[in-house]
Design an enzyme around this catalytic site. Structure first.
Site, PDB file in Angstrom:
ATOM      1  N   HIS A   1      -1.450 -38.704  10.355  1.00 40.65           N
ATOM      2  CA  HIS A   1      -0.208 -39.440  10.581  1.00 40.65           C
ATOM      3  C   HIS A   1       0.870 -38.540  11.163  1.00 40.65           C
ATOM      4  O   HIS A   1       2.058 -38.853  11.103  1.00 40.65           O
ATOM      5  CB  HIS A   1       0.264 -40.063   9.272  1.00 40.65           C
TER       6      HIS A   1
ATOM      7  N   GLU B   1      10.271  -5.717   3.737  1.00 41.08           N
ATOM      8  CA  GLU B   1      10.512  -7.008   3.087  1.00 41.08           C
ATOM      9  C   GLU B   1      10.096  -6.965   1.614  1.00 41.08           C
ATOM     10  O   GLU B   1      10.814  -7.467   0.737  1.00 41.08           O
ATOM     11  CB  GLU B   1       9.730  -8.120   3.808  1.00 41.08           C
TER      12      GLU B   1
ATOM     13  N   GLY C   1      -5.091  -5.229   5.734  1.00 39.67           N
ATOM     14  CA  GLY C   1      -4.265  -6.156   4.959  1.00 39.67           C
ATOM     15  C   GLY C   1      -4.799  -7.566   4.933  1.00 39.67           C
ATOM     16  O   GLY C   1      -4.849  -8.216   3.878  1.00 39.67           O
ATOM     17  N   ARG C   2      -5.206  -8.085   6.088  1.00 40.73           N
ATOM     18  CA  ARG C   2      -5.661  -9.473   6.151  1.00 40.73           C
ATOM     19  C   ARG C   2      -7.074  -9.649   5.612  1.00 40.73           C
ATOM     20  O   ARG C   2      -7.587 -10.760   5.568  1.00 40.73           O
ATOM     21  CB  ARG C   2      -5.560 -10.005   7.583  1.00 40.73           C
TER      22      ARG C   2
ATOM     23  N   LYS D   1       9.564  -4.454  13.883  1.00 40.22           N
ATOM     24  CA  LYS D   1       9.982  -3.714  12.693  1.00 40.22           C
ATOM     25  C   LYS D   1      10.852  -2.515  13.074  1.00 40.22           C
ATOM     26  O   LYS D   1      11.878  -2.236  12.445  1.00 40.22           O
ATOM     27  CB  LYS D   1       8.755  -3.218  11.923  1.00 40.22           C
TER      28      LYS D   1
ATOM     29  N   GLU E   1      -3.934 -12.317  14.161  1.00 40.11           N
ATOM     30  CA  GLU E   1      -3.618 -10.898  14.099  1.00 40.11           C
ATOM     31  C   GLU E   1      -4.831 -10.080  14.531  1.00 40.11           C
ATOM     32  O   GLU E   1      -4.699  -8.973  15.048  1.00 40.11           O
ATOM     33  CB  GLU E   1      -3.191 -10.516  12.679  1.00 40.11           C
TER      34      GLU E   1
ATOM     35  N   LYS F   1       0.832  -1.205   0.000  1.00 33.09           N
ATOM     36  CA  LYS F   1       0.000   0.000   0.000  1.00 33.09           C
ATOM     37  C   LYS F   1       0.863   1.249   0.000  1.00 33.09           C
ATOM     38  O   LYS F   1       0.656   2.173  -0.779  1.00 33.09           O
ATOM     39  CB  LYS F   1      -0.944  -0.010   1.203  1.00 33.09           C
TER      40      LYS F   1
END
Length: 562
Positions: free
Chosen positions: A406, A228, A283-284, A526, A369, A222
């Protein structure tokens, strides 16, 4: 009133006045939880022959069986009473009306507008936002079709065969999950890769076998400053220029999902190929915005519209259905019941469909979050150990079945921790192969049955089990689960399934009286990393002012780097 005071007043909601443990319904649920603590699922089923068909709900192609949850009719009545007294309906309407319910960031929460049809009106600050949403969707559709049909070519005139989505968090988890989930209806002539980790290995492996001349990179940020994402975007830029040796190539091999036109242009991307979104999109909650450009390229604009229609169908169901028939409300209430009143700390999401392999990872961000908060909307601490405190935010995790059986199911069945489970399954396979699907579905039903009813020592004796082995082979049962069953995995069904969990999280947050739409816990690391980077890169020995452990680790790292 000053501007700041007016803004603060605009952020206040009527839903945070009373501490949740003071609500009569909350207190009744606490007493009820103690009263039914020794009641087993076996006993509940034995006393009610219709339980398995009665404790169910259905909407938007999803059938929810919650009869294997540790609830009675009284439990459900009290949970619905709690939802009403906590203002869930009023708070949901405030969201749909575009009020700034994200109080700490003073933002509206309008992801529901991203999938609203053109005929619907949703207002924010007096402006209908739906036309703007559809303008972006139409621009995305034109671009996606140009790529899919070979009209958008790279710098050398060759068509795009590879798409690399560069983002992190909500700019990565949603698109990568959706592209894998909908691979059955995607354009198989296109190769899609996703880069999120700042570890250089992620980018290196993603592009190792790709030709830059046939690769389009979508940079999703954005602000166009995410550390990153921009590190990976810079490496992608170097990779393209290293092969094509012309700055003009950037405009043909990069597009942006961003709102920072200046930074996008400085990178070399033509701002005509910048797809925007809005501050009211978290964001999510953004995979159905321009963040979903890679998904639209994969499944086409028509498929993306089907996905949005599935989202919208669940939005409407959540907004209109009575609480006792409302899938997101029921799932949210069950999560609150298990977490806060029964003390279950995790929830396993177990999709029995390989296409949904990344769905649990996607839900981890959506749920943790959102609900990983330790203060109320009013800033009051929530301390589970204190008088009147309570637990929020279960840990979500999971893997696709039958692989998990398993791996970690041993702990779910016989461990000391009670772990509620959501089983997700489909009646029809997208890849029918012999009797595979019958075997798969038999395991879904068997696992839920085994968790609920277990196996007693008396049953083992009747089977002739050796006495010394009985404690090891006894299954306690009484382990809660819900099963979500649908016809088959389609774009529309995926949209409804995601929206189901989105609104379930909303219900949990409203009842716990927390802000599900900020994520301040992401920021501190951050900020500290921003201080440490120049200390790692310094040519001279830097003066360090961290704790002794961090200082020592930085010095050790520098020595190891020579």
């Amino acid at each position: 009133m000053s501007g700041d005071a007016a803004s603060q007043a605009a952020c206040e909601t009527p839903f945070d006045a009373m501490a949740r443990p003071q609500l009569p319904a909350w207190q009744e649920l606490e007493a009820h939880a103690a009263a039914v603590s020794d009641t087993s699922l076996r006993a509940l089923f034995d006393s009610d022959a219709s339980r398995g068909t009665r404790l169910t709900a259905e909407a938007c192609g999803l059938y929810l069986d919650f009869s294997k949850q540790r609830v009675t009719d009284e439990t459900l009545q009290l949970l619905v009473k709690l939802a009403r007294s906590a203002g869930v309906a009023e708070r949901a309407e405030a969201m749909f009306r575009g009020e700034r319910i994200n109080v700490t960031e003073r933002r509206a929460v309008l992801h529901v507008a991203l999938r609203a049809p053109k005929s619907q009106q949703i207002f924010f600050d007096g402006e209908d936002v739906v036309p703007g949403v559809h303008a972006v969707l139409e621009a995305m559709g034109v671009f996606a079709n140009d790529v899919r049909e070979g009209r958008w070519t790279g710098h050398t005139g060759r068509p795009i065969r590879n798409v690399v989505n560069i983002g992190i968090g909500g700019s990565d988890l949603g698109p990568v999950m959706a592209c894998q989930a909908l691979r059955h209806v995607s354009d198989r002539s296109l190769t899609l890769r996703f880069v999120s980790n700042v570890d250089g290995t992620d980018f290196a492996e993603a592009v190792r076998d790709l030709d830059p001349a046939e690769t389009l990179c979508i940079v999703s940020s954005k602000t166009f400053t995410t550390q990153e994402t921009m590190a990976n975007a810079g490496s992608a830029r170097d990779w393209v220029l290293g092969a094509l040796e012309d700055e003009a190539a950037i405009a043909r091999h990069f597009v942006a999902v961003s709102t920072n036109a200046d930074a996008v242009a400085a990178f070399g991307i033509d701002t005509a190929n910048m797809f925007g979104f809005w501050d009211w999109v978290g964001g999510r909650y953004s995979m159905d915005s321009a963040i979903g450009l890679s998904t639209m390229i994969a499944i086409g604009p028509d498929g993306f519209r089907e996905l949005l229609a599935g989202f919208h169908a669940m939005d409407e169901h959540f907004r209109s259905a009575p609480f006792d028939e409302n899938l997101p409300v029921l799932m949210g209430l069950l999560a609150v019941w298990n977490t806060t009143f029964l003390g279950c700390r995790t929830l396993a999401v177990l999709p029995y469909d390989q296409y949904l392999a990344r769905f649990p990872a996607y839900l981890q961000q959506l749920t943790m979050e959102s609900c990983g908060k330790r203060v109320t909307l009013a800033g009051e601490p929530i301390d589970p150990a204190a008088d009147g405190g309570y637990t929020t935010g279960p840990i979500y995790w999971g893997e696709p079945g039958t692989n998990g059986q398993h791996s970690f199911y041993q702990l779910i069945h016989q461990g000391t921790e009670v772990i509620p489970c959501d089983f997700i399954a489909f009646a029809n396979s997208l890849n029918p192969l012999g009797r595979h699907h019958h075997l798969l579905m038999a395991n879904v039903f068997a696992q839920a049955e085994a968790l609920a009813f277990g196996k007693s020592s008396e049953q083992l004796v009747a089977e002739g089990c050796a006495e010394w082995l009985i404690p090891h082979r006894t299954f306690p049962g009484n382990r809660p689960s819900s099963t979500i069953l649908a016809d088959r995995l389609t774009p529309a069904l995926l949209g409804s399934l995601i929206a189901l969990y989105e609104h379930s999280v909303f219900v949990q947050g409203a009842i716990w009286n927390i802000n599900c739409f900020d994520q301040w816990g992401v920021e501190l690391g951050k900020q500290l990393a921003g201080k440490i980077v120049p200390e790692l890169e310094a040519t001279d020995e830097p003066e360090l002012a961290h704790d002794s452990s961090t200082n020592a680790l930085i010095r050790r790292y520098r020595r190891m780097r020579g």
